[in-house]
Design a protein around this motif. Structure first.
Motif: not given
Length: 109
Positions: A9-12, A21-32, A41-44, A92-98
């Motif tokens: 969810q965008d709030k998270d 970033i702090k853990a030095n893990i690269r990520v690509t973010k996509l708006s969805s 929401n954001t897809t990582f 219920e909203v939020g959390g993550a689907t992984v």
């Protein structure tokens, strides 16, 4: 290597992005956009070595919390709907689907 696809969810999303970033893990973010609530929401997309998989999933778990919100359902266009049917409902909203996928090949140019 594994590819983690996390729908958040965008709030998270900002908090999660900063933690990755702090853990030095690269990520690509996509708006969805979610299909059920039609909310942003954001897809990582996160590529990690097998040794860092559980650490990365724990970072996602720690930064993406589910919460309850009231939403107002939308009436179908042109429908005659009793106004009492459209009262806000708690969902219920939020959390993550992984999703965790194997990566056969990775190249960076």
């Amino acid at each position: 290597m594994k590819l983690i696809v996390a729908v958040v969810q965008d709030k998270d999303s900002h908090r999660l992005n900063q933690a990755l970033i702090k853990a030095n893990i690269r990520v690509t973010k996509l708006s969805s956009t979610g299909g059920f609530l039609k909310a942003g929401n954001t897809t990582f997309m996160i590529g990690v070595e097998e040794e860092r998989l559980e650490e990365t999933i724990q970072i996602i778990r720690d930064n993406c919390k589910s919460r309850k919100e009231l939403i107002s359902p939308l009436a179908p266009m042109g429908a005659n709907v009793d106004p009492y049917v459209l009262e806000p409902v708690e969902v219920e909203v939020g959390g993550a689907t992984v999703f965790v996928l194997p990566v056969d090949r990775f190249e960076q140019f």
